[in-house]
Design a protein around this motif. Structure first.
Motif, PDB file in Angstrom:
ATOM      1  N   VAL A  91       0.838  -1.199   0.000  1.00 13.40           N
ATOM      2  CA  VAL A  91       0.000   0.000   0.000  1.00 13.40           C
ATOM      3  C   VAL A  91       0.879   1.257   0.000  1.00 13.40           C
ATOM      4  N   SER A  92       1.951   1.243   0.778  1.00  7.02           N
ATOM      5  CA  SER A  92       2.838   2.406   0.856  1.00  7.02           C
ATOM      6  C   SER A  92       3.472   2.720  -0.477  1.00  7.02           C
ATOM      7  N   TRP A  93       4.014   1.685  -1.147  1.00  8.86           N
ATOM      8  CA  TRP A  93       4.693   1.988  -2.401  1.00  8.86           C
ATOM      9  C   TRP A  93       3.694   2.360  -3.490  1.00  8.86           C
ATOM     10  N   GLY A  94       2.478   1.824  -3.427  1.00  6.14           N
ATOM     11  CA  GLY A  94       1.470   2.216  -4.405  1.00  6.14           C
ATOM     12  C   GLY A  94       1.147   3.700  -4.322  1.00  6.14           C
ATOM     13  N   VAL A  95       1.013   4.204  -3.094  1.00  4.25           N
ATOM     14  CA  VAL A  95       0.710   5.625  -2.898  1.00  4.25           C
ATOM     15  C   VAL A  95       1.865   6.496  -3.385  1.00  4.25           C
ATOM     16  N   VAL A  96       3.105   6.112  -3.042  1.00  2.00           N
ATOM     17  CA  VAL A  96       4.261   6.912  -3.446  1.00  2.00           C
ATOM     18  C   VAL A  96       4.454   6.849  -4.963  1.00  2.00           C
ATOM     19  N   ALA A  97       4.268   5.672  -5.549  1.00  2.00           N
ATOM     20  CA  ALA A  97       4.416   5.543  -7.000  1.00  2.00           C
ATOM     21  C   ALA A  97       3.416   6.433  -7.734  1.00  2.00           C
ATOM     22  N   MET A  98       2.220   6.531  -7.192  1.00  2.00           N
ATOM     23  CA  MET A  98       1.203   7.384  -7.798  1.00  2.00           C
ATOM     24  C   MET A  98       1.608   8.861  -7.716  1.00  2.00           C
ATOM     25  N   ALA A  99       2.340   9.218  -6.669  1.00  2.00           N
ATOM     26  CA  ALA A  99       2.765  10.611  -6.493  1.00  2.00           C
ATOM     27  C   ALA A  99       3.780  11.041  -7.555  1.00  2.00           C
ATOM     28  N   MET A 100       4.359  10.097  -8.294  1.00  2.00           N
ATOM     29  CA  MET A 100       5.275  10.444  -9.377  1.00  2.00           C
ATOM     30  C   MET A 100       4.589  11.313 -10.432  1.00  2.00           C
ATOM     31  N   VAL A 101       3.275  11.260 -10.480  1.00  2.00           N
ATOM     32  CA  VAL A 101       2.504  12.084 -11.425  1.00  2.00           C
ATOM     33  C   VAL A 101       2.798  13.570 -11.222  1.00  2.00           C
ATOM     34  N   PHE A 102       3.125  13.971  -9.995  1.00  2.00           N
ATOM     35  CA  PHE A 102       3.272  15.395  -9.679  1.00  2.00           C
ATOM     36  C   PHE A 102       4.706  15.910  -9.825  1.00  2.00           C
ATOM     37  N   VAL A 103       5.621  15.061 -10.255  1.00  2.00           N
ATOM     38  CA  VAL A 103       7.019  15.475 -10.401  1.00  2.00           C
ATOM     39  C   VAL A 103       7.151  16.536 -11.491  1.00  2.00           C
ATOM     40  N   ARG A 104       7.879  17.613 -11.173  1.00  2.00           N
ATOM     41  CA  ARG A 104       8.124  18.682 -12.142  1.00  2.00           C
ATOM     42  C   ARG A 104       9.596  19.105 -12.178  1.00  2.00           C
ATOM     43  N   THR A 105      10.321  18.942 -11.086  1.00  2.00           N
ATOM     44  CA  THR A 105      11.699  19.407 -10.997  1.00  2.00           C
ATOM     45  C   THR A 105      12.626  18.243 -10.670  1.00  2.00           C
ATOM     46  N   PRO A 106      13.935  18.400 -10.904  1.00  2.00           N
ATOM     47  CA  PRO A 106      14.870  17.333 -10.517  1.00  2.00           C
ATOM     48  C   PRO A 106      14.777  16.973  -9.044  1.00  2.00           C
ATOM     49  N   PHE A 107      14.646  17.987  -8.155  1.00  2.00           N
ATOM     50  CA  PHE A 107      14.561  17.687  -6.728  1.00  2.00           C
ATOM     51  C   PHE A 107      13.331  16.839  -6.415  1.00  2.00           C
ATOM     52  N   GLN A 108      12.189  17.180  -7.005  1.00  2.00           N
ATOM     53  CA  GLN A 108      10.973  16.401  -6.781  1.00  2.00           C
ATOM     54  C   GLN A 108      11.144  14.971  -7.303  1.00  2.00           C
ATOM     55  N   PHE A 109      11.819  14.840  -8.425  1.00  2.00           N
ATOM     56  CA  PHE A 109      12.097  13.517  -8.994  1.00  2.00           C
ATOM     57  C   PHE A 109      12.968  12.713  -8.035  1.00  2.00           C
ATOM     58  N   TYR A 110      14.043  13.336  -7.529  1.00  2.00           N
ATOM     59  CA  TYR A 110      14.919  12.644  -6.587  1.00  2.00           C
ATOM     60  C   TYR A 110      14.158  12.245  -5.325  1.00  2.00           C
ATOM     61  N   LEU A 111      13.345  13.163  -4.803  1.00  2.00           N
ATOM     62  CA  LEU A 111      12.611  12.894  -3.572  1.00  2.00           C
ATOM     63  C   LEU A 111      11.608  11.758  -3.757  1.00  2.00           C
ATOM     64  N   ALA A 112      10.882  11.778  -4.881  1.00  2.00           N
ATOM     65  CA  ALA A 112       9.882  10.732  -5.133  1.00  2.00           C
ATOM     66  C   ALA A 112      10.536   9.367  -5.244  1.00  2.00           C
ATOM     67  N   ARG A 113      11.666   9.284  -5.938  1.00  2.00           N
ATOM     68  CA  ARG A 113      12.349   8.001  -6.083  1.00  2.00           C
ATOM     69  C   ARG A 113      12.927   7.538  -4.742  1.00  2.00           C
ATOM     70  N   PHE A 114      13.471   8.463  -3.973  1.00  2.00           N
ATOM     71  CA  PHE A 114      14.022   8.122  -2.666  1.00  2.00           C
ATOM     72  C   PHE A 114      12.927   7.586  -1.744  1.00  2.00           C
ATOM     73  N   MET A 115      11.763   8.241  -1.733  1.00  2.00           N
ATOM     74  CA  MET A 115      10.656   7.796  -0.890  1.00  2.00           C
ATOM     75  C   MET A 115      10.085   6.469  -1.364  1.00  2.00           C
ATOM     76  N   LEU A 116      10.103   6.224  -2.675  1.00  2.00           N
ATOM     77  CA  LEU A 116       9.634   4.947  -3.199  1.00  2.00           C
ATOM     78  C   LEU A 116      10.520   3.810  -2.695  1.00  2.00           C
ATOM     79  N   GLY A 117      11.829   4.060  -2.606  1.00  2.00           N
ATOM     80  CA  GLY A 117      12.731   3.049  -2.074  1.00  2.00           C
ATOM     81  C   GLY A 117      12.436   2.730  -0.623  1.00  2.00           C
ATOM     82  N   ILE A 118      12.159   3.764   0.186  1.00  2.00           N
ATOM     83  CA  ILE A 118      11.803   3.535   1.597  1.00  2.00           C
ATOM     84  C   ILE A 118      10.520   2.713   1.689  1.00  2.00           C
ATOM     85  N   ALA A 119       9.540   3.066   0.865  1.00  2.00           N
ATOM     86  CA  ALA A 119       8.241   2.385   0.928  1.00  2.00           C
ATOM     87  C   ALA A 119       8.345   0.918   0.547  1.00  2.00           C
ATOM     88  N   GLU A 120       9.156   0.606  -0.459  1.00  2.00           N
ATOM     89  CA  GLU A 120       9.218  -0.769  -0.966  1.00  2.00           C
ATOM     90  C   GLU A 120      10.261  -1.621  -0.260  1.00  2.00           C
TER      91      GLU A 120
END
Length: 433
Positions: A91-120
């Protein structure tokens, strides 16, 4: 005892049909959410003005946070039970993976991928450990292969639907790559609920087994465990040299494997000039080859009982494939070489993950598998980041591909060393007088 053997076969057959399809489906979804940025990259980099280095770093950051949380996550699974912990992860990684839709900047991209790793974190080694609780040594490689078959199958599914999803660009004001992230995240959340409802923590909690079948599995696992008495602690796993050797071996394999996984769509498109849809179907064909290779290698490894010699040839073939990819841009040579890389990577997984249970059990197995995967998953950072950096540095992908032969050569040497360590000592008695 014939009767006991029949009961055990019945129990393992039930476990195979009730557990492996479910956890295979879960792992397939996890893999898609992990690497679907390889397809998203074909549109996302241009839309967001990302360089290859930005993309490679973002792809790899997933694995850094995953590695940091790996051992704690697997120990929590051991403490809380597979049902609750694996459900939470999904459930955690599903929510974070869905949040990738909102990525616009390199920092947001890095943060989303980093959080996806924690979730999974902990999902894959948690499943490997879970299978240790159900399947004795003589059928373990096949059991791992049957669940792990979701990996190449997920590439078939991803290849088949990626072009269609990315063709939805403009619908509901979303781009194609946003649709890809959104749709492929939803199954993880649904499966998390299903895991909580259907997955037993172990044979003792499986209501669909008879008491005799539960006892048969318990006895079979007791006979199949080879760890010496008193070696079931966390510290004993961390003191075991083979844990670290297999971990470094896996890191080398994953460095090359994820260099392929995150850049394969781009490489195929550049070699062929094909559309996203055609690229997806080409990679789906690679997935079919990987599926067949994985099934055959796992079956043959269990049949012979020799794990190491069923990993080394695939490691060498994978290295050969990268060398060919690195020295040619001809699609007639590069595409078969890429297919060879993927098939060899798939084939070695079942025999490889059947090695640790020969010297780990209990809590040490949970910690040992997590340690191996923690080291291995670091390769998922090194491979993509190096490929992106090398592309920006040299202007092509050839050097990055060619250098992937080096970690594979190191992996082959480690495997030979492991084979020597695992070979039983020969004791020669002195001659009698």
């Amino acid at each position: 005892m014939p009767g006991q053997t029949t009961i055990l076969r019945s129990a393992l057959r039930k476990a195979t049909w009730r557990l492996i399809p479910l956890i295979a489906l879960g792992y397939g979804v996890a893999y898609m959410d992990r690497v679907n940025i390889g397809y998203a990259k074909l549109q996302m980099n241009a839309d967001l003005h990302f360089t290859e280095t930005i993309y490679g770093l973002g792809a790899g950051l997933f694995f850094l946070s995953y590695a940091v949380c790996e051992i704690p996550s697997n120990l929590l699974l051991y403490r809380l039970g597979a049902r609750r912990w694996l459900s939470r992860i999904m459930v955690s990684w599903g929510v974070v993976a869905m949040a990738m839709v909102f990525v616009r900047t390199p920092f947001q991209f890095y943060l989303a991928r980093f959080m996806l790793g924690i979730a999974e974190a902990g999902f894959f080694p948690g499943i490997i450990y879970y299978l240790f609780l159900w399947f004795p040594d003589e059928v373990r490689a096949s059991a791992i292969t049957r669940f792990y078959i979701a990996f190449p199958i997920s590439t078939i599914v991803m290849g088949a639907i990626a072009g269609w999803l990315m063709g939805l660009g403009g619908v509901a004001s979303l781009t194609g790559w946003q649709w890809l992230f959104l749709v492929e995240a939803i199954p993880a959340i649904i499966l998390g609920v299903i895991f909580f409802l259907l997955l037993p923590d172990g044979p003792a909690d499986a209501k669909w087994l008879t008491p005799q079948e539960r006892e048969a599995i318990t006895q079979a696992l007791g006979q199949g465990e080879h760890a010496p008495s008193g070696s079931h602690s966390l510290l004993s796993a961390l003191r075991e040299p083979r844990v670290w050797l297999i971990g470094v071996f896996f890191m080398c394999i994953q460095t090359a494997g994820y260099a392929y996984n995150f850049f394969a769509p781009t490489l195929v498109q550049r070699r062929t000039g094909a559309s996203v849809t055609v690229v997806g179907w080409v990679l789906a064909c690679f997935g079919v080859l990987g599926t067949l290779a994985m099934l055959g290698a796992g079956w043959f490894s269990d049949r012979t009982g020799n794990r190491h010699t069923h990993v080394l040839p695939w490691c060498l073939l994978m290295m050969f494939g990268f060398v060919i990819c690195g020295i040619t841009i001809s699609p007639w040579m590069a595409l078969p070489a890429l297919a060879l890389v993927f098939a060899a990577y798939c084939a070695m997984q079942g025999p490889l993950w059947a090695i640790p249970p020969a010297f780990l059990s209990g809590r040490s197995a949970a910690a040992g598998v997590a340690t191996i995967n923690m080291l291995g998953i670091l390769g998922g950072f090194f491979g993509p980041y190096w490929m992106g950096f090398a592309r920006d540095l040299t202007g092509d992908y050839q050097r990055g591909l060619l250098t992937m032969a080096l970690p594979l050569a190191i992996a082959a040497g480690i495997l030979v060393w492991l084979r020597v360590l695992d070979r039983p000592a020969i004791h020669i008695s002195p001659p009698t007088r």
